[in-house]
Design a protein around this motif. Sequence first.
Motif, PDB file in Angstrom:
ATOM      1  N   ASN A 113       0.800  -1.219   0.000  1.00 25.12           N
ATOM      2  CA  ASN A 113       0.000   0.000   0.000  1.00 25.12           C
ATOM      3  C   ASN A 113       0.830   1.265   0.000  1.00 25.12           C
ATOM      4  O   ASN A 113       0.440   2.253  -0.621  1.00 25.12           O
ATOM      5  N   GLN A 163       1.880   2.127  -3.519  1.00 23.10           N
ATOM      6  CA  GLN A 163       0.744   2.633  -4.294  1.00 23.10           C
ATOM      7  C   GLN A 163       0.357   4.043  -3.851  1.00 23.10           C
ATOM      8  O   GLN A 163       0.106   4.917  -4.681  1.00 23.10           O
ATOM      9  N   ILE A 164       0.319   4.284  -2.569  1.00 23.24           N
ATOM     10  CA  ILE A 164      -0.057   5.597  -2.043  1.00 23.24           C
ATOM     11  C   ILE A 164       0.959   6.653  -2.454  1.00 23.24           C
ATOM     12  O   ILE A 164       0.590   7.769  -2.833  1.00 23.24           O
ATOM     13  N   GLN A 165       2.233   6.307  -2.409  1.00 18.81           N
ATOM     14  CA  GLN A 165       3.262   7.263  -2.832  1.00 18.81           C
ATOM     15  C   GLN A 165       3.110   7.615  -4.305  1.00 18.81           C
ATOM     16  O   GLN A 165       3.259   8.777  -4.686  1.00 18.81           O
ATOM     17  N   GLU A 193       0.299   7.573  -6.015  1.00 24.78           N
ATOM     18  CA  GLU A 193      -0.902   8.409  -6.117  1.00 24.78           C
ATOM     19  C   GLU A 193      -0.613   9.836  -5.645  1.00 24.78           C
ATOM     20  O   GLU A 193      -1.065  10.803  -6.266  1.00 24.78           O
ATOM     21  N   LEU A 194       0.131   9.978  -4.578  1.00 24.12           N
ATOM     22  CA  LEU A 194       0.459  11.316  -4.072  1.00 24.12           C
ATOM     23  C   LEU A 194       1.361  12.066  -5.043  1.00 24.12           C
ATOM     24  O   LEU A 194       1.228  13.276  -5.212  1.00 24.12           O
ATOM     25  N   ILE A 251      -6.470  10.086  -0.481  1.00 29.72           N
ATOM     26  CA  ILE A 251      -5.299   9.206  -0.544  1.00 29.72           C
ATOM     27  C   ILE A 251      -4.656   9.081   0.839  1.00 29.72           C
ATOM     28  O   ILE A 251      -4.319   7.974   1.282  1.00 29.72           O
ATOM     29  N   LEU A 252      -4.490  10.210   1.518  1.00 27.95           N
ATOM     30  CA  LEU A 252      -3.916  10.166   2.863  1.00 27.95           C
ATOM     31  C   LEU A 252      -4.821   9.407   3.822  1.00 27.95           C
ATOM     32  O   LEU A 252      -4.340   8.683   4.697  1.00 27.95           O
ATOM     33  N   LYS A 301      -6.734   6.894   3.114  1.00 25.91           N
ATOM     34  CA  LYS A 301      -6.475   5.472   2.855  1.00 25.91           C
ATOM     35  C   LYS A 301      -5.149   5.050   3.494  1.00 25.91           C
ATOM     36  O   LYS A 301      -5.067   4.003   4.148  1.00 25.91           O
ATOM     37  N   GLY A 302      -4.115   5.885   3.331  1.00 23.94           N
ATOM     38  CA  GLY A 302      -2.801   5.554   3.868  1.00 23.94           C
ATOM     39  C   GLY A 302      -2.787   5.419   5.382  1.00 23.94           C
ATOM     40  O   GLY A 302      -2.279   4.428   5.919  1.00 23.94           O
TER      41      GLY A 302
END
Length: 120
Positions: free
Chosen positions: A36, A39-41, A43-44, A60-61, A63-64
């Motif tokens: 995750n 993936q989050i990085q 997206e950010l 996004i944050l 979710k993170g």
Amino acid sequence: MAIKIEKKQTEIPIEIGDLKFAFDMTDESIQKFRENVIQIQKELDSINDEEEDMENAKAILGKGFDVILGDGAFEKVYQMTPSIPYLLNYFIQLVDGLTEELNDIGAFQEHANKYLRKKK
């Protein structure tokens, strides 16, 4: 002669301001963290500084934080600090700190797997 091995703590305590959380050190949690965070990085990184992207960044944050610290964690942190730029900074510190802790115990190191394979 007995061999005594002390039990290791299976959680990493995390404090953000007055809020207290814990990262569970199970294999499943570590794998979930790895997958995750990457993936989050990504997206950010795709977010611009435009106003509509603030909502995307918030999602996004959200979710993170929830993936790493548990469901509802983002809302608690956002209530404490309702600022996406500050939350992004918190998230970066959280990921960096957990990565360092996991590296220290060998969770990301291939040599541990190589050692175990040689012992079989």
